[in-house]
Design an enzyme around this catalytic site. Structure first.
Site, PDB file in Angstrom:
ATOM      1  N   LYS A  76       0.894  -1.157   0.153  1.00  0.00           N
ATOM      2  CA  LYS A  76      -0.206  -0.243  -0.053  1.00  0.00           C
ATOM      3  C   LYS A  76       0.917   1.267   0.070  1.00  0.00           C
ATOM      4  CE  LYS A  76      -3.823   1.850   2.736  1.00  0.00           C
ATOM      5  NZ  LYS A  76      -4.722   1.514   4.061  1.00  0.00           N
ATOM      6  N   SER A 151      -9.638   1.737   3.043  1.00  0.00           N
ATOM      7  CA  SER A 151      -8.891   2.543   2.371  1.00  0.00           C
ATOM      8  C   SER A 151      -7.901   1.762   1.534  1.00  0.00           C
ATOM      9  CB  SER A 151      -8.131   3.706   3.197  1.00  0.00           C
ATOM     10  OG  SER A 151      -7.337   2.954   4.093  1.00  0.00           O
ATOM     11  N   SER A 175      -9.778  -1.165   7.142  1.00  0.00           N
ATOM     12  CA  SER A 175      -9.250  -0.692   5.905  1.00  0.00           C
ATOM     13  C   SER A 175      -8.423  -1.845   5.075  1.00  0.00           C
ATOM     14  CB  SER A 175      -8.092   0.447   5.686  1.00  0.00           C
ATOM     15  OG  SER A 175      -8.872   1.656   5.908  1.00  0.00           O
TER      16      SER A 175
HETATM   17  N1  GLN Z   1     -12.780   3.892   6.665  1.00  0.00           N
HETATM   18  C1  GLN Z   1     -12.209   4.010   8.037  1.00  0.00           C
HETATM   19  C2  GLN Z   1     -11.688   5.633   8.046  1.00  0.00           C
HETATM   20  O1  GLN Z   1     -11.875   5.826   6.991  1.00  0.00           O
HETATM   21  C3  GLN Z   1     -10.916   3.077   8.249  1.00  0.00           C
HETATM   22  C4  GLN Z   1      -9.782   3.729   7.669  1.00  0.00           C
HETATM   23  C5  GLN Z   1      -8.602   2.657   7.922  1.00  0.00           C
HETATM   24  O2  GLN Z   1      -8.888   1.586   8.310  1.00  0.00           O
HETATM   25  N2  GLN Z   1      -7.254   2.948   7.497  1.00  0.00           N
HETATM   26  O3  GLN Z   1     -11.182   6.149   9.114  1.00  0.00           O
END
Ligand code: GLN
Length: 464
Positions: A76, A151, A175
């Site tokens: 990532k 994400s 994410s």
């Molecule tokens: N969707 C969640 C957020 O926006 C989780 C993001 C993540 O796990 N990095 O914070």
């Protein structure tokens, strides 16, 4: 089309295939599909081929190969790889090249794995659909016009589209697990402290964990066992031993099911057929009336935005990446560089974070949220006195359309309802793919990742 790493390794050892051929196939797939899917921001084709040649040559002359020789993975865009760009999908890190490897990368390198590219994601890992990237959204690889989740959407799309065996993602509130569910993959958020965060761009440090996403459960476990373990460069890593998973691990028998109202019918039916299978195999599955649903999202967003506002203070236009062209003084150099460099969602969260940490509101929000976090942890530990694992949906819905939730941040935040739980408590959680791009996540006691793997094998044998 692509088989697992375990299968490739067997084929190489029997002389039926080479690592180079495997890398070439992945590159071909990337070339054909990545321009549309936009999962990878950069492809390390030359390096990947060189490393594959090296392992083929070593094998030919009878050298013994390291455990993951020729396993192909992507990272990532928030995990540092020496000599390569790193941007967290943000303009503010424009032009930044990492001078060092993250610990997970260093360990995979030593184990012989081959890094084939850098995966798109939401800016600073903030989002649930991969639509917050400064480099454009990622397309779901199989559902045209739909999101792959976020994400780590680029990581998930890359693993599902056959660009690699395994993808590395990071999970602060889901994410890894939510995009894994949306793309039909396994995805693991390890116990907090299990995997080193050294070289991971911080979003919310007391929540963040790196973990693998893969089509194959065996490949996911193989990568997890290499990246997990104490690291002197990350003081939050635990000294707890990593016991290699073996199929003798006891299959969990007592399951606590958290299954709230109002889920999409497709998710509802996937979960209920799984529960039926479990029960007919003799497991005890009890539905729990979870008392804290309403507190999960507010607690998560108060604490993570607070930590994010502090972590993101370092991007000031002086130390890294983007600097504004013209600024009359220091103050405006900071302000303009940050205004130009950060995207909308990141700015929203910095504002929210500084608000909850401000002198007048600190106790009302931040301190309160910390107390709720503790309460959740205690409650979860008490569940483990009576149950071996906790099961709950990964997402209340299957993938949604691109653009469907971008105008409404609250709707987007609510899509994390089920995944933020395990980050708030620190417990390990494994997403297991079910039909129609839905999934179930299992949560186990701290450091009991192997129990999650045993459960996943058992479910696979039941045909779930
Ligand atoms: N969707 C969640 C957020 O926006 C989780 C993001 C993540 O796990 N990095 O914070």
């Amino acid at each position: 089309m692509t088989t697992s790493y375990i299968a490739l390794r067997g084929a190489v050892e029997r002389g039926e295939m080479t690592f180079t051929q495997a890398v070439e196939r992945f590159l071909q797939q990337i070339q054909e599909r990545n321009p549309h899917i936009n999962a990878l921001l950069e492809v390390y084709d030359i390096e990947a081929l060189e490393q594959a040649h090296q392992w083929d040559a070593a094998w030919k002359v009878g050298q013994s190969l390291p455990p993951l020789a020729g396993l192909v993975y992507v990272h990532k865009d928030n995990i540092a790889v020496a000599g390569h760009k790193l941007s967290a999908a943000s303009r503010i890190l424009g032009g930044y090249v990492s001078p060092f490897d993250a610990t997970v990368i260093e360990r995979l390198r030593k184990a012989g794995a081959i890094c084939i590219g850098r995966a798109n994601c939401d800016e600073f890992a903030m989002g649930s659909s991969n639509e917050n990237s400064a480099f454009g959204p990622v397309q779901h690889p199989y559902l045209e016009g739909y999101v792959p989740g976020g994400s780590s959407g680029g990581s998930a799309a890359a693993a599902a589209a056959g660009f690699c065996h395994v993808a590395l993602g990071s999970d602060t509130g889901g994410s890894i697990r939510q995009p894994a569910a949306f793309c039909g993959l396994y995805g693991l958020k390890p116990t907090y402290g299990r995997v080193s965060r050294y070289g991971l761009i911080a979003y919310a440090s007391s929540f963040d964990q790196i973990g693998p996403l893969a089509r194959s459960l065996e490949d996911l476990i193989a990568v997890y066992e290499i990246i997990a373990g104490f690291d002197p460069r990350d003081a939050t890593t635990a000294a707890e031993d990593i016991i290699p998973f073996s199929s003798d691990e006891a299959i969990p028998q007592r399951w606590a099911l958290l299954s709230p109202e109002g889920m999409h019918p497709v998710v509802e039916s996937a979960i209920s057929s799984l529960v039926e299978n479990l029960r007919s195999a003799g497991a005890l599955v009890e539905k729990i009336d979870f008392p804290y649903w309403d507190y999960l999202i507010p607690t998560y967003y108060i604490l993570t935005t607070a930590e994010a506002s502090s972590n993101l203070a370092r991007y000031d236009g002086v130390r890294y990446g983007h600097r504004t062209k013209e600024a009359p003084n220091m103050e405006s150099l900071y302000a303009r560089s940050r205004s130009e460099g950060f995207g909308r969602e990141v700015k929203r969260r910095i504002l929210l974070g500084t608000f909850v940490l401000s002198a007048g509101y600190y106790d009302a929000y931040y301190t309160k949220a910390q107390k709720v976090r503790r309460l959740l942890y205690d409650y979860t530990e008490s569940l483990f006195e009576s149950y071996d694992v906790i099961a709950l949906p990964t997402s209340a819905t299957p993938p949604f359309r691109l653009g469907e939730k971008t105008q409404d941040p609250i709707q987007m935040y609510l899509s994390d309802l089920f995944t933020v739980y395990a980050n708030l408590t620190g417990h390990p959680s494994l997403q297991i793919p079910l039909h129609s791009y839905t999934g179930i996540q299992l949560i186990a006691p701290l450091f009991k990742e192997n129990r999650l793997f045993a459960a996943a094998y058992a479910l696979r044998h039941m045909g779930s």
